[in-house]
Design a protein around this motif. Sequence first.
Motif, PDB file in Angstrom:
ATOM      1  N   LEU A 102      23.577 -32.508 -12.644  1.00 54.97           N
ATOM      2  CA  LEU A 102      24.737 -31.784 -13.149  1.00 54.97           C
ATOM      3  C   LEU A 102      25.490 -31.073 -12.037  1.00 54.97           C
ATOM      4  CD1 LEU A 102      23.356 -30.233 -16.469  1.00 54.97           C
ATOM      5  CD2 LEU A 102      25.228 -31.881 -16.258  1.00 54.97           C
ATOM      6  N   PHE A 103      24.778 -30.419 -11.135  1.00 53.07           N
ATOM      7  CA  PHE A 103      25.436 -29.688 -10.055  1.00 53.07           C
ATOM      8  C   PHE A 103      26.230 -30.644  -9.171  1.00 53.07           C
ATOM      9  CE2 PHE A 103      26.009 -27.458  -6.094  1.00 53.07           C
ATOM     10  CZ  PHE A 103      26.189 -26.139  -6.465  1.00 53.07           C
ATOM     11  N   GLN A 104      25.607 -31.748  -8.835  1.00 55.50           N
ATOM     12  CA  GLN A 104      26.273 -32.687  -7.941  1.00 55.50           C
ATOM     13  C   GLN A 104      27.465 -33.361  -8.610  1.00 55.50           C
ATOM     14  OE1 GLN A 104      25.765 -33.396  -4.598  1.00 55.50           O
ATOM     15  NE2 GLN A 104      24.551 -31.521  -4.757  1.00 55.50           N
ATOM     16  N   GLU A 105      27.293 -33.784  -9.864  1.00 54.43           N
ATOM     17  CA  GLU A 105      28.368 -34.511 -10.544  1.00 54.43           C
ATOM     18  C   GLU A 105      29.486 -33.587 -10.996  1.00 54.43           C
ATOM     19  OE1 GLU A 105      30.401 -37.809 -11.618  1.00 54.43           O
ATOM     20  OE2 GLU A 105      28.439 -37.777 -10.620  1.00 54.43           O
ATOM     21  N   VAL A 106      29.136 -32.457 -11.588  1.00 56.79           N
ATOM     22  CA  VAL A 106      30.144 -31.563 -12.160  1.00 56.79           C
ATOM     23  C   VAL A 106      30.854 -30.747 -11.087  1.00 56.79           C
ATOM     24  CG1 VAL A 106      30.464 -29.508 -13.608  1.00 56.79           C
ATOM     25  CG2 VAL A 106      29.037 -31.395 -14.407  1.00 56.79           C
ATOM     26  N   ARG A 107      30.099 -30.187 -10.159  1.00 60.43           N
ATOM     27  CA  ARG A 107      30.704 -29.292  -9.160  1.00 60.43           C
ATOM     28  C   ARG A 107      31.110 -30.014  -7.884  1.00 60.43           C
ATOM     29  NH1 ARG A 107      28.702 -23.318  -7.056  1.00 60.43           N
ATOM     30  NH2 ARG A 107      29.741 -23.398  -5.028  1.00 60.43           N
ATOM     31  N   GLU A 108      30.187 -30.766  -7.314  1.00 59.50           N
ATOM     32  CA  GLU A 108      30.467 -31.357  -6.006  1.00 59.50           C
ATOM     33  C   GLU A 108      31.387 -32.566  -6.087  1.00 59.50           C
ATOM     34  OE1 GLU A 108      29.545 -29.836  -3.209  1.00 59.50           O
ATOM     35  OE2 GLU A 108      28.740 -28.281  -4.516  1.00 59.50           O
ATOM     36  N   GLU A 109      31.151 -33.455  -7.063  1.00 52.09           N
ATOM     37  CA  GLU A 109      31.940 -34.689  -7.148  1.00 52.09           C
ATOM     38  C   GLU A 109      33.274 -34.485  -7.861  1.00 52.09           C
ATOM     39  OE1 GLU A 109      31.318 -37.594  -5.721  1.00 52.09           O
ATOM     40  OE2 GLU A 109      29.489 -36.757  -4.810  1.00 52.09           O
ATOM     41  N   ARG A 110      33.284 -33.757  -8.956  1.00 53.06           N
ATOM     42  CA  ARG A 110      34.494 -33.651  -9.776  1.00 53.06           C
ATOM     43  C   ARG A 110      35.171 -32.281  -9.698  1.00 53.06           C
ATOM     44  NH1 ARG A 110      33.449 -37.342 -15.176  1.00 53.06           N
ATOM     45  NH2 ARG A 110      31.829 -38.693 -14.304  1.00 53.06           N
ATOM     46  N   GLY A 111      34.495 -31.302  -9.129  1.00 48.29           N
ATOM     47  CA  GLY A 111      35.092 -29.972  -9.006  1.00 48.29           C
ATOM     48  C   GLY A 111      35.483 -29.358 -10.327  1.00 48.29           C
ATOM     49  N   LEU A 112      34.656 -29.558 -11.357  1.00 44.37           N
ATOM     50  CA  LEU A 112      35.011 -29.104 -12.697  1.00 44.37           C
ATOM     51  C   LEU A 112      34.558 -27.680 -13.005  1.00 44.37           C
ATOM     52  CD1 LEU A 112      34.222 -32.283 -14.844  1.00 44.37           C
ATOM     53  CD2 LEU A 112      36.469 -31.353 -14.281  1.00 44.37           C
ATOM     54  N   ALA A 113      33.561 -27.193 -12.289  1.00 36.71           N
ATOM     55  CA  ALA A 113      33.018 -25.888 -12.640  1.00 36.71           C
ATOM     56  C   ALA A 113      32.325 -25.266 -11.445  1.00 36.71           C
ATOM     57  CB  ALA A 113      32.034 -26.020 -13.802  1.00 36.71           C
ATOM     58  N   TYR A 114      32.431 -23.947 -11.354  1.00 41.79           N
ATOM     59  CA  TYR A 114      31.669 -23.215 -10.345  1.00 41.79           C
ATOM     60  C   TYR A 114      30.227 -23.044 -10.813  1.00 41.79           C
ATOM     61  CZ  TYR A 114      29.901 -19.302  -7.598  1.00 41.79           C
ATOM     62  OH  TYR A 114      29.122 -18.498  -6.798  1.00 41.79           O
ATOM     63  N   SER A 115      30.062 -22.757 -12.107  1.00 40.57           N
ATOM     64  CA  SER A 115      28.736 -22.520 -12.652  1.00 40.57           C
ATOM     65  C   SER A 115      28.353 -23.631 -13.624  1.00 40.57           C
ATOM     66  CB  SER A 115      28.683 -21.156 -13.365  1.00 40.57           C
ATOM     67  OG  SER A 115      27.415 -20.886 -13.859  1.00 40.57           O
ATOM     68  N   ILE A 116      27.273 -24.332 -13.328  1.00 38.99           N
ATOM     69  CA  ILE A 116      26.743 -25.377 -14.197  1.00 38.99           C
ATOM     70  C   ILE A 116      25.238 -25.443 -13.963  1.00 38.99           C
ATOM     71  CG2 ILE A 116      27.348 -27.130 -12.461  1.00 38.99           C
ATOM     72  CD1 ILE A 116      27.196 -27.736 -16.278  1.00 38.99           C
ATOM     73  N   HIS A 117      24.481 -25.320 -15.020  1.00 35.11           N
ATOM     74  CA  HIS A 117      23.029 -25.386 -14.842  1.00 35.11           C
ATOM     75  C   HIS A 117      22.336 -25.633 -16.177  1.00 35.11           C
ATOM     76  CE1 HIS A 117      23.896 -21.090 -15.690  1.00 35.11           C
ATOM     77  NE2 HIS A 117      22.798 -21.156 -16.424  1.00 35.11           N
TER      78      HIS A 117
END
Length: 415
Positions: free
Chosen positions: A272-287
């Motif tokens: 989730l961290f890699q796909e949501v934050r790093e790859e797509r820049g969708l969220a600062y907080s995801i866990h």
Amino acid sequence: MIETHVCRNGVRIVHEKMPHVRSVALGIWVGAGSGDEKESEAGIAHFIEHMLFKGTPSRSARTIAEEFDRIGGDVNAFTSKEMTCYYTTVLGHQAPRALSILTDMFFNSTFDEAEIEKEKSIVLDEIAAVEDAPDDDVDERLWSVMFPEQPVGKPVLGDESTINTFNRKMIDDFMGRTYTPDQVVISVAGNYDNRLIQLIEVQFGSFKKDEKIEQSTQVALPEFHGGITLKEKDIEQAHICLGFTGLTVDDKRIPELIVLDSIIGGSMSSRLFQEVREERGLAYSIHSYFSAYKTTGAFMIYGGTSPENLRELSDTIDEVIQSILTAGVTENELHNAKEQLKGGFLLGLESSEARMHRNGKNELILEEHKSVDEVVALIDNIELNQVYRMANDIFSGQRATSIIAPKDVLKEFNR
């Protein structure tokens, strides 16, 4: 080495010596939380936690605070759905003094009616603070969906309608029913000598339960439900929390769930961290995270994003879940998760307070203590097929959803 001793009245003492530290952590653990409350008592377990700091016949609330400051100690408490803990950490030579203060609070709190009324306002402010923090509020509302009309699904803090009714008799009734010797564990860790353990037995080994008070309430086992709750709020960020059925705390598959959690959203290298934050820049907080209790459990995923990205965030979370259900996890992910978990576990045990918390909870809930080597071996022995089966068990059942967002965004999820 962890040692346990059971007093004649049923109070358990668990202690672990750490000769290399200068501190002693001491906690009074009680098997009483919000899950033990009747409907009319919602929030009283947490309220009692507050009230134990409000004075005894020999100490005012100010005196309690000053005495802990005088011995250089930290004192705190917390209430959860199934336990309450009062704890302190002090230098080793101050442990007997700290014990005497905690013991006085535990057995002799006056529960003055004026203080009760004053504390109601404090707790109501605490509830308002949760509602003002959407990342906390969205989780709290999720539990009401997962376990509707069940004690485990209700907020630990309670609500205004019940808190305003609390009085001395209600406090006495709840404590008489739940603060019983068989539900009390004293946990000690750090640099102490056996005289401290003997003193604990003297202080706690003679108190008895009140036979006149009903000792337990009959509560049905919690049942997980799917569903959705939407809360409109004019905020800059939208918050989403997904809930799935989990495991009870004594389930032998808990290590597998811990590994799955790390791979999905429990670390910076997680899916989730890699796909949501790093790859797509969708969220600062995801866990992701999970809660395991004696009678039930839940697995959760949280994300916060700009309102216009909420749908894409939700879809991305679904894609990550589906990818694990379809293809499983890789050997590299499994290896990294194991190493990350072992490191976190071992590093987390370097303080006396951490050891006290681990031992107190294990004794109170599980009544067993696995060695460090046993825990590490459990993690090392997890295989890919076990993680895959766990993912299917978690994600193939019902889903609960909680969202807090501006009105326009909620329309899309309310169809």
